[in-house]
Design a protein around this motif. Structure first.
Motif, PDB file in Angstrom:
ATOM      1  N   LEU A   1      11.539   7.935   4.372  1.00 20.36           N
ATOM      2  CA  LEU A   1      10.932   8.876   5.306  1.00 20.36           C
ATOM      3  C   LEU A   1      11.987   9.344   6.295  1.00 20.36           C
ATOM      4  N   PRO A   2      11.846  10.567   6.799  1.00 18.33           N
ATOM      5  CA  PRO A   2      12.798  11.024   7.812  1.00 18.33           C
ATOM      6  C   PRO A   2      12.821  10.063   8.997  1.00 18.33           C
ATOM      7  N   SER A   3      14.003   9.782   9.526  1.00 18.78           N
ATOM      8  CA  SER A   3      14.125   8.806  10.609  1.00 18.78           C
ATOM      9  C   SER A   3      13.334   9.221  11.840  1.00 18.78           C
ATOM     10  N   SER A   4      13.116  10.540  12.029  1.00 21.35           N
ATOM     11  CA  SER A   4      12.367  11.004  13.196  1.00 21.35           C
ATOM     12  C   SER A   4      10.907  10.578  13.166  1.00 21.35           C
TER      13      SER A   4
ATOM     14  N   LEU B   1       7.071   6.005  13.587  1.00 18.38           N
ATOM     15  CA  LEU B   1       5.750   6.410  14.079  1.00 18.38           C
ATOM     16  C   LEU B   1       4.626   6.126  13.090  1.00 18.38           C
ATOM     17  N   VAL B   2       4.964   5.825  11.869  1.00 21.66           N
ATOM     18  CA  VAL B   2       3.925   5.673  10.854  1.00 21.66           C
ATOM     19  C   VAL B   2       4.038   4.336  10.138  1.00 21.66           C
ATOM     20  N   THR B   3       2.904   3.864   9.687  1.00 17.12           N
ATOM     21  CA  THR B   3       2.866   2.656   8.871  1.00 17.12           C
ATOM     22  C   THR B   3       2.371   2.971   7.466  1.00 17.12           C
ATOM     23  N   GLU B   4       1.835   4.188   7.269  1.00 17.54           N
ATOM     24  CA  GLU B   4       1.323   4.591   5.975  1.00 17.54           C
ATOM     25  C   GLU B   4       1.801   6.003   5.639  1.00 17.54           C
ATOM     26  N   LEU B   5       1.978   6.268   4.372  1.00 11.78           N
ATOM     27  CA  LEU B   5       2.242   7.615   3.896  1.00 11.78           C
ATOM     28  C   LEU B   5       0.925   8.173   3.381  1.00 11.78           C
ATOM     29  N   HIS B   6       0.502   9.293   3.936  1.00 13.43           N
ATOM     30  CA  HIS B   6      -0.718   9.966   3.487  1.00 13.43           C
ATOM     31  C   HIS B   6      -0.311  11.050   2.510  1.00 13.43           C
ATOM     32  N   PHE B   7      -1.062  11.159   1.424  1.00 13.96           N
ATOM     33  CA  PHE B   7      -0.712  12.140   0.405  1.00 13.96           C
ATOM     34  C   PHE B   7      -1.960  12.665  -0.277  1.00 13.96           C
ATOM     35  N   VAL B   8      -1.780  13.743  -1.036  1.00 13.54           N
ATOM     36  CA  VAL B   8      -2.836  14.382  -1.805  1.00 13.54           C
ATOM     37  C   VAL B   8      -2.442  14.279  -3.272  1.00 13.54           C
ATOM     38  N   GLN B   9      -3.410  13.977  -4.108  1.00 13.65           N
ATOM     39  CA  GLN B   9      -3.166  13.964  -5.549  1.00 13.65           C
ATOM     40  C   GLN B   9      -3.770  15.220  -6.156  1.00 13.65           C
ATOM     41  N   ILE B  10      -2.982  15.955  -6.928  1.00 17.75           N
ATOM     42  CA  ILE B  10      -3.520  17.101  -7.652  1.00 17.75           C
ATOM     43  C   ILE B  10      -3.426  16.818  -9.146  1.00 17.75           C
ATOM     44  N   ARG B  11      -4.327  17.422  -9.893  1.00 16.16           N
ATOM     45  CA  ARG B  11      -4.296  17.361 -11.352  1.00 16.16           C
ATOM     46  C   ARG B  11      -4.359  18.786 -11.877  1.00 16.16           C
TER      47      ARG B  11
ATOM     48  N   LYS C   1      -7.549  15.254  -4.753  1.00 15.49           N
ATOM     49  CA  LYS C   1      -8.031  14.037  -4.101  1.00 15.49           C
ATOM     50  C   LYS C   1      -7.288  13.906  -2.778  1.00 15.49           C
ATOM     51  N   TYR C   2      -8.050  13.908  -1.697  1.00 21.45           N
ATOM     52  CA  TYR C   2      -7.485  13.808  -0.352  1.00 21.45           C
ATOM     53  C   TYR C   2      -7.570  12.371   0.150  1.00 21.45           C
ATOM     54  N   ASN C   3      -6.981  12.154   1.312  1.00 17.49           N
ATOM     55  CA  ASN C   3      -7.088  10.897   2.047  1.00 17.49           C
ATOM     56  C   ASN C   3      -6.594   9.683   1.265  1.00 17.49           C
ATOM     57  N   LEU C   4      -5.577   9.878   0.459  1.00 15.26           N
ATOM     58  CA  LEU C   4      -4.938   8.763  -0.215  1.00 15.26           C
ATOM     59  C   LEU C   4      -3.763   8.303   0.643  1.00 15.26           C
ATOM     60  N   HIS C   5      -3.466   7.033   0.621  1.00 16.83           N
ATOM     61  CA  HIS C   5      -2.364   6.529   1.441  1.00 16.83           C
ATOM     62  C   HIS C   5      -1.787   5.255   0.857  1.00 16.83           C
ATOM     63  N   LEU C   6      -0.532   5.031   1.200  1.00 18.36           N
ATOM     64  CA  LEU C   6       0.194   3.813   0.828  1.00 18.36           C
ATOM     65  C   LEU C   6       0.943   3.309   2.048  1.00 18.36           C
ATOM     66  N   ASP C   7       1.135   2.013   2.124  1.00 20.21           N
ATOM     67  CA  ASP C   7       1.990   1.438   3.156  1.00 20.21           C
ATOM     68  C   ASP C   7       3.402   1.990   2.951  1.00 20.21           C
ATOM     69  N   VAL C   8       4.113   2.333   4.032  1.00 17.12           N
ATOM     70  CA  VAL C   8       5.448   2.920   3.893  1.00 17.12           C
ATOM     71  C   VAL C   8       6.438   1.988   3.205  1.00 17.12           C
ATOM     72  N   GLU C   9       6.129   0.711   3.114  1.00 16.88           N
ATOM     73  CA  GLU C   9       7.007  -0.229   2.424  1.00 16.88           C
ATOM     74  C   GLU C   9       6.748  -0.273   0.913  1.00 16.88           C
ATOM     75  N   HIS C  10       5.712   0.423   0.441  1.00 16.34           N
ATOM     76  CA  HIS C  10       5.377   0.391  -0.983  1.00 16.34           C
ATOM     77  C   HIS C  10       6.496   1.028  -1.800  1.00 16.34           C
TER      78      HIS C  10
END
Length: 125
Positions: free
Chosen positions: A6-9, A13-23, A105-114
């Protein structure tokens, strides 16, 4: 050893990465929310054109003309249910492009250490 990129900036500030899955035609793509500009339901392409032998759609949105990239190397273009618009920058230039999608699919997330986080974010940094 940390496996995220993740960008150092924003890393602290975050503990999770939020993402969207498209098919699109059973091909799955994960897009980090920080790269997501808009989602458009039932889009109508203004025109189509060919670039390097691939058929692309062009969608006019406000003052922008957004190329819609077909994520598969071959096959037929089908009218998508959605277009997911991605923002990108290169040097001091801003641009938009989109991907067609049959399903979101919205509101998917992973811990930034994943271990998968680096692979999700790298194409959008």
């Amino acid at each position: 050893m940390k496996s995220h990129s993740l960008p150092s900036s924003i890393r602290s500030l975050v503990t999770e990465l939020h993402f969207v899955q498209i098919r699109w035609q059973n091909v799955r793509l994960l897009i980090p929310k920080f790269a997501l500009y808009a989602t458009i339901s039932a889009p109508l392409m203004d025109r189509f054109f060919y670039h390097k032998g691939r058929r692309l759609g062009l969608l006019s949105l406000g003052g922008y003309e957004i190329p819609i990239l077909y994520p598969l190397p071959t096959g037929t273009w089908f009218q998508p249910r959605y277009v997911v618009v991605i923002s990108h920058t290169r040097d001091n230039c801003f641009g938009l492009y989109g991907y067609p999608a049959d399903e979101l699919k919205y509101n998917l997330h992973l811990d930034v250490e994943h271990q998968s986080v680096k692979g999700i974010v790298t194409p959008y940094l």
